[in-house]
Motif scaffolding. Structure first.
Motif, mmCIF file in Angstrom:
data_model
loop_
_atom_site.group_PDB
_atom_site.id
_atom_site.type_symbol
_atom_site.label_atom_id
_atom_site.label_comp_id
_atom_site.label_asym_id
_atom_site.label_seq_id
_atom_site.Cartn_x
_atom_site.Cartn_y
_atom_site.Cartn_z
ATOM 1 N N TRP A 1 52.139 45.945 37.818
ATOM 2 C CA TRP A 1 51.401 44.919 38.726
ATOM 3 C C TRP A 1 51.624 43.725 38.603
ATOM 4 C CZ3 TRP A 1 48.056 47.563 42.390
ATOM 5 C CH2 TRP A 1 47.897 48.828 41.985
ATOM 6 N N GLN A 2 51.296 42.914 39.607
ATOM 7 C CA GLN A 2 51.669 41.394 39.348
ATOM 8 C C GLN A 2 50.238 41.039 38.862
ATOM 9 O OE1 GLN A 2 52.510 40.150 43.237
ATOM 10 N NE2 GLN A 2 54.654 40.309 42.951
ATOM 11 N N ARG A 3 50.461 39.865 38.200
ATOM 12 C CA ARG A 3 49.316 38.946 37.366
ATOM 13 C C ARG A 3 48.401 38.605 38.350
ATOM 14 N NH1 ARG A 3 51.073 35.161 33.277
ATOM 15 N NH2 ARG A 3 52.350 36.930 33.046
ATOM 16 N N ALA A 4 48.840 37.669 39.372
ATOM 17 C CA ALA A 4 47.776 36.863 40.214
ATOM 18 C C ALA A 4 46.770 37.938 40.954
ATOM 19 C CB ALA A 4 48.744 36.099 41.172
ATOM 20 N N PRO A 5 47.191 38.923 41.578
ATOM 21 C CA PRO A 5 46.126 39.770 42.190
ATOM 22 C C PRO A 5 45.253 40.322 40.955
ATOM 23 C CG PRO A 5 48.189 40.213 42.939
ATOM 24 C CD PRO A 5 48.541 39.335 42.007
ATOM 25 N N TRP A 6 45.381 40.567 39.965
ATOM 26 C CA TRP A 6 44.637 41.060 38.992
ATOM 27 C C TRP A 6 43.732 39.993 38.609
ATOM 28 C CZ3 TRP A 6 42.976 45.600 37.094
ATOM 29 C CH2 TRP A 6 43.712 46.739 37.390
ATOM 30 N N LEU A 7 43.865 38.758 38.234
ATOM 31 C CA LEU A 7 43.404 37.602 37.834
ATOM 32 C C LEU A 7 42.333 37.565 39.003
ATOM 33 C CD1 LEU A 7 45.995 35.364 36.256
ATOM 34 C CD2 LEU A 7 44.210 36.653 34.877
ATOM 35 N N ALA A 8 42.787 37.395 40.066
ATOM 36 C CA ALA A 8 41.822 37.161 41.317
ATOM 37 C C ALA A 8 40.830 38.125 41.353
ATOM 38 C CB ALA A 8 42.559 36.881 42.692
ATOM 39 N N THR A 9 41.213 39.180 41.284
ATOM 40 C CA THR A 9 40.152 40.320 41.228
ATOM 41 C C THR A 9 39.303 40.457 40.001
ATOM 42 O OG1 THR A 9 41.695 41.926 42.439
ATOM 43 C CG2 THR A 9 40.126 42.813 41.233
ATOM 44 N N LEU A 10 39.870 40.221 38.923
ATOM 45 C CA LEU A 10 38.804 39.902 37.892
ATOM 46 C C LEU A 10 37.504 38.823 38.367
ATOM 47 C CD1 LEU A 10 37.598 40.078 34.793
ATOM 48 C CD2 LEU A 10 39.543 38.650 34.263
ATOM 49 N N LEU A 11 37.635 37.542 38.585
ATOM 50 C CA LEU A 11 36.838 36.883 39.153
ATOM 51 C C LEU A 11 35.985 37.247 40.455
ATOM 52 C CD1 LEU A 11 39.533 33.513 39.296
ATOM 53 C CD2 LEU A 11 37.582 34.152 37.300
ATOM 54 N N LEU A 12 36.559 37.876 41.302
ATOM 55 C CA LEU A 12 35.919 38.364 42.141
ATOM 56 C C LEU A 12 34.985 39.389 41.954
ATOM 57 C CD1 LEU A 12 35.564 38.500 45.361
ATOM 58 C CD2 LEU A 12 37.345 40.130 45.501
ATOM 59 N N ILE A 13 35.257 40.334 41.172
ATOM 60 C CA ILE A 13 34.542 41.552 40.743
ATOM 61 C C ILE A 13 33.349 40.766 39.887
ATOM 62 C CG2 ILE A 13 36.195 43.434 40.994
ATOM 63 C CD1 ILE A 13 36.461 43.545 37.872
ATOM 64 N N CYS A 14 33.497 39.756 39.061
ATOM 65 C CA CYS A 14 32.471 39.432 38.082
ATOM 66 C C CYS A 14 31.494 38.571 39.125
ATOM 67 C CB CYS A 14 32.840 38.326 37.359
ATOM 68 S SG CYS A 14 33.717 38.977 35.734
ATOM 69 N N GLY A 15 31.988 38.020 40.084
ATOM 70 C CA GLY A 15 30.786 37.350 41.101
ATOM 71 C C GLY A 15 30.091 38.550 41.999
#
Length: 170
Positions: A69-83
Motif C-alpha cells: 500500500w502507499q503510505r499517504a492514504p494510510w497516514l490520512a486514514t489513521l488521522l481520520l479514524i482517530c477523529g
C-alpha cells in the motif's frame, strides 16, 4: 478497492483489531509508566484513541513497508479514524441515549473496518506523505503529553463515572 482485499489484509485487520482490544486491558494488568502511553489509563474518549492509534500505526507500517500500500492514504486514514472515534464516541455518550457499551464496541469494529477499507479509495497523493507523517507525529506527541497532563475538557474525563458527560459543561 476490492482487488486489494486479500487474505493478508483480512488477517492484518483481525490481528490489529484484537491488538486494540488487548491494549484496552494492558494498563490494568501491568500499570507502569511505559504501559500508560500505549494503553488506556481510564475510560475517557481520548484514552481510547490509543486502542486505534498504536495497532493501526503498526499495521500501516507493516503493510506499507511491504510495498503493498502507499503510505499517504494510510497516514490520512489513521488521522481520520482517530477523529471518527472521538466524534462517534462523543455522540454516543453525550447525545444519543444508546447503550454506551454496545455502541462503543460496534463503533470500534466499524472504525477499524473503515481503517482497512479507506486507504484503497482515499485520493491522497503520495507527495503528502511528509506532511501527514508530521501530523501523525504531532498526534503521537499529544497522546503522550495528554496522558501525563490531560486538559480539562469533556473528552478527557473518565466515562466510567455515572453520567460523566451530562455533569460536565460541554
Amino acid at each position: 478497492m476490492w482487488e486489494k482485499l486479500d487474505n493478508k489484509l483480512l488477517i492484518c485487520y483481525a490481528l490489529t483489531t484484537l491488538a486494540g482490544i488487548g491494549l484496552h486491558f494492558v494498563f490494568d494488568l501491568w500499570p507502569s509508566l511505559l504501559t500508560e502511553f500505549f494503553a488506556p489509563v481510564n475510560e475517557s474518549l481520548w484514552e481510547h484513541i490509543k486502542i486505534i492509534f498504536w495497532p493501526y500505526l503498526l499495521a500501516g507500517l507493516y503493510l506499507t513497508g511491504a510495498g503493498k500500500w502507499q503510505r499517504a492514504p494510510w497516514l490520512a486514514t489513521l488521522l481520520l479514524i482517530c477523529g471518527l472515534l472521538l466524534a462517534g464516541g462523543y455522540y454516543i455518550h453525550a447525545h444519543s441515549g444508546l447503550n454506551a457499551f454496545a455502541a462503543d464496541i460496534a463503533l470500534y469494529f466499524l472504525i477499524m473496518g473503515a481503517g482497512f477499507s479507506l486507504p484503497a479509495v482515499l485520493p491522497v497523493r503520495e507527495c503528502w506523505s511528509s506532511l501527514l507523517t508530521g501530523a501523525v507525529l504531532i498526534l503521537c506527541g499529544l497522546i503522550v503529553c495528554w496522558t501525563i497532563q490531560p486538559p480539562n475538557a469533556a473528552i478527557f474525563h473518565d466515562l466510567s463515572l455515572a453520567d460523566a458527560f451530562y455533569q460536565l459543561p460541554c
